[in-house]
Design a protein around this motif. Structure first.
Motif, short mmCIF file in Angstrom:
data_model
loop_
_atom_site.label_atom_id
_atom_site.label_comp_id
_atom_site.label_asym_id
_atom_site.label_seq_id
_atom_site.Cartn_x
_atom_site.Cartn_y
_atom_site.Cartn_z
N MET A 1 0.85 -1.19 0.00
CA MET A 1 0.00 0.00 0.00
C MET A 1 0.89 1.25 0.00
SD MET A 1 -2.98 1.17 2.71
CE MET A 1 -3.98 -0.24 2.30
N PRO A 288 -13.56 -0.05 -1.91
CA PRO A 288 -12.34 0.76 -2.00
C PRO A 288 -12.04 1.13 -3.46
CG PRO A 288 -11.99 -1.17 -0.62
CD PRO A 288 -13.31 -1.37 -1.31
N ILE A 289 -11.64 2.40 -3.66
CA ILE A 289 -11.29 2.89 -4.99
C ILE A 289 -9.97 3.64 -4.89
CG2 ILE A 289 -12.00 4.35 -6.95
CD1 ILE A 289 -14.88 4.09 -5.94
N TRP A 290 -9.01 3.22 -5.71
CA TRP A 290 -7.71 3.89 -5.72
C TRP A 290 -7.71 4.99 -6.78
CZ3 TRP A 290 -3.55 3.40 -2.51
CH2 TRP A 290 -3.59 2.33 -1.60
N ASP A 293 -2.82 7.14 -6.20
CA ASP A 293 -2.09 6.59 -5.07
C ASP A 293 -2.77 6.82 -3.73
OD1 ASP A 293 -0.05 5.63 -6.70
OD2 ASP A 293 1.04 7.53 -6.62
N GLN A 294 -4.05 7.13 -3.77
CA GLN A 294 -4.81 7.27 -2.53
C GLN A 294 -6.05 6.39 -2.63
OE1 GLN A 294 -4.51 11.23 -0.41
NE2 GLN A 294 -4.74 11.92 -2.51
N VAL A 295 -6.51 5.93 -1.48
CA VAL A 295 -7.65 5.04 -1.47
C VAL A 295 -8.86 5.76 -0.91
CG1 VAL A 295 -7.09 4.07 0.82
CG2 VAL A 295 -8.51 2.76 -0.80
N ASN A 297 -12.28 5.16 0.69
CA ASN A 297 -12.85 4.05 1.45
C ASN A 297 -14.37 4.01 1.34
OD1 ASN A 297 -10.42 2.98 2.69
ND2 ASN A 297 -10.32 4.91 3.83
#
Length: 393
Positions: A1, A288-290, A293-295, A297
Motif C-alpha cells: 500500500m 475501495p477505490i484507488w 495513489d490514494q484510497v 474508502n
C-alpha cells in the motif's frame, strides 16, 4: 500500500474566490492534489476529484452509489423529494430512467423546436437592448421553464414566476424545511390533478401518474421535482454562462453571429468552458477505490468536479481559452455513463435556438453593470448567475 501523501490545504484566497471564479482553485487541485480529501466537522470525508481522466472513469464506476441514504444524515436535496433517478442505483434507476427517457427521444426533441423558437421570439419581442435586458431573468428563466412545463403538462396557471423562484431556491444551501414543505405541497397538488385524467401529447407527468407500471407517490413527486428543476435549471445556466463567456470575448461573439451555422459546435465549447454543472451530483463509495495513489474508502463521499475536468490542460489544449471551433470537444458537462443527463439533447436544442436568436436580436451588447458586481448563485452542484444585465454596445 502506498504511503499517504502529506496534503497541503488550498490557499485561502483560492477558496474565497470559488463562488465567482472556481477555475484557479480547480487548477490548484489538478496540479497539487488531484484527489483531495476534505474532512467535514462531523468526521465525514469528501473526496474532490479534479482531473479529466479520473472524473470520466468515476462517472461510470459501479463502485460509486447514487443513494444518499447510504450516508447517515446526508441532505442531498429537499426533504422527501429524493426518490428519483438521480439518487437511485440499478435496478430502481433503470426502471425510472426508462419511464422518463421516453419523453426525451430524438424525434420528440425535434418536434419541440418550433415551440422553443416561438417562445424565445415572443420573449425577445418584449425587451429593448437599447434600454437593457437581463438575459437570465427576462429570457433564459422563462424560456426554459415554459418548455419543461409544456413537456410535463403543467397547467398554465401553475407556471408562474413564484413557482420558478420556489424551485430555484432549492439549489441554494440556505433553503429550509419550511420551503421544502411548500414545494412538496405544490408538487402533491400537481400530481393529484393528473390522476385519472386524459394524457395529452405533451404530458409526461400525466403519463407517469397514470402509467400501468407502479410508481410510489414519493417517486412521482420526486420525479416531478427533478424534472421541473433540472429540466430547466441546467439550460438556464448554459444560456447565462455562455452569454457571460461571449461578452468577455467579443471577437468570438461577433464570429458566432456571422457564422450561425456553427452555433452547435460553438455550443459545445460554451458547455466546456463554463459548465452549467460544476460538480456531479451525489456519489458515495461502496468499495475501495484507488485514485492517484490514494484510497477512497467505503462510506466516503466523492465529489467529481466536472467544471475542473473540462478545464484540464492534459485533455484540452489551452483550456482557459474560449475556442468556438474547438474539435474534438469531449467535455463532461452532461456527465457520462448510466447517469448521463437524460435531458442533454433537449438542453442542446434549446441552447442552440436561444443563442442564435439572442445574437441575432440583441446585436452587439456589453455588460450593463461592472462585471465584478455580477452574483453567482451559491450552489455546490450548479454554476449559474443570478442575473446577467446587458445593454446595446
Amino acid at each position: 500500500m502506498a504511503d499517504a501523501p502529506v496534503l497541503v490545504k488550498p490557499p485561502s484566497v483560492l477558496l474565497e474566490l470559488r463562488g465567482s471564479d472556481p477555475y484557479p482553485y480547480f487548477r490548484w487541485l489538478r496540479q497539487t492534489a488531484p484527489a483531495y480529501p476534505e474532512v467535514k466537522r462531523d468526521g465525514r470525508v469528501v473526496w474532490h476529484v479534479s482531473r479529466y481522466d479520473d472524473v470520466k472513469c468515476l462517472l461510470a464506476d459501479e463502485r460509486l452509489s447514487k443513494d444518499p441514504e447510504r450516508v447517515a444524515g446526508y441532505r442531498a436535496g429537499p426533504e422527501g423529494l429524493n426518490k428519483h433517478l438521480v439518487h437511485a442505483d440499478p435496478p430502481e434507476h433503470t426502471r425510472l430512467r426508462r419511464l422518463v427517457g421516453a419523453a426525451f427521444l430524438p424525434k420528440r426533441i425535434a418536434a419541440l423546436e418550433p415551440l422553443v423558437e416561438r417562445t424565445a421570439t415572443r420573449l425577445l419581442d418584449r425587451v429593448d437592448p437599447e434600454r437593457g435586458v437581463d438575459v437570465v431573468g427576462e429570457f433564459a428563466l422563462p424560456l426554459t421553464f415554459a418548455l419543461i412545463c409544456a413537456i410535463l403538462g403543467v397547467p398554465e396557471e401553475m407556471n408562474t414566476p413564484a413557482t420558478r423562484k420556489m424551485l430555484s431556491n432549492t439549489v441554494v444551501p440556505t433553503s429550509g424545511h419550511r420551503s421544502d414543505k411548500r414545494l412538496r405541497a405544490f408538487l402533491n397538488q400537481l400530481v393529484e390533478r393528473k390522476r385519472g385524467k386524459p394524457v395529452g401529447e405533451l404530458d409526461l407527468l400525466g403519463a407517469l401518474v397514470n402509467a400501468k407500471v407502479e410508481l410510489t407517490d414519493e417517486e412521482l413527486v420526486s420525479t416531478a421535482y427533478l424534472l421541473l428543476l433540472v429540466g430547466h435549471d441546467t439550460t438556464v445556466n448554459l444560456i447565462g454562462n455562455g452569454m457571460h463567456a461571449l461578452l468577455r470575448h467579443p471577437d468570438e461573439m461577433r464570429w458566432l453571429r456571422r457564422n450561425p451555422a456553427l452555433i452547435r459546435t460553438g455550443l459545445e465549447e460554451l458547455l466546456r468552458y463554463d459548465s452549467p454543472v460544476r460538480d456531479a451530483t451525489f456519489r458515495v463509495a461502496v468499495a475501495p477505490i484507488w485514485v492517484r495513489d490514494q484510497v477512497i474508502n467505503p462510506g466516503d463521499v466523492v465529489s467529481l468536479l466536472i467544471g475542473s475536468a473540462n478545464r484540464d490542460e492534459i485533455r484540452f489544449p489551452h483550456p482557459d481559452r474560449l475556442d468556438l471551433e474547438r474539435t474534438p470537444n469531449e467535455h463532461l458537462a452532461f456527465g457520462r455513463g448510466p447517469h448521463v443527463c437524460v435531458g442533454a439533447a433537449l438542453s442542446r436544442m434549446e441552447g442552440a435556438v436561444a443563442f442564435r436568436l439572442l445574437l441575432e436580436r440583441l446585436g452587439d451588447v456589453r455588460f450593463a453593470v461592472d462585471e465584478r458586481d455580477l452574483r453567482w448563485r451559491p450552489s455546490r452542484v450548479m454554476r449559474g448567475l443570478e442575473s446577467l444585465p446587458v445593454v446595446r454596445a
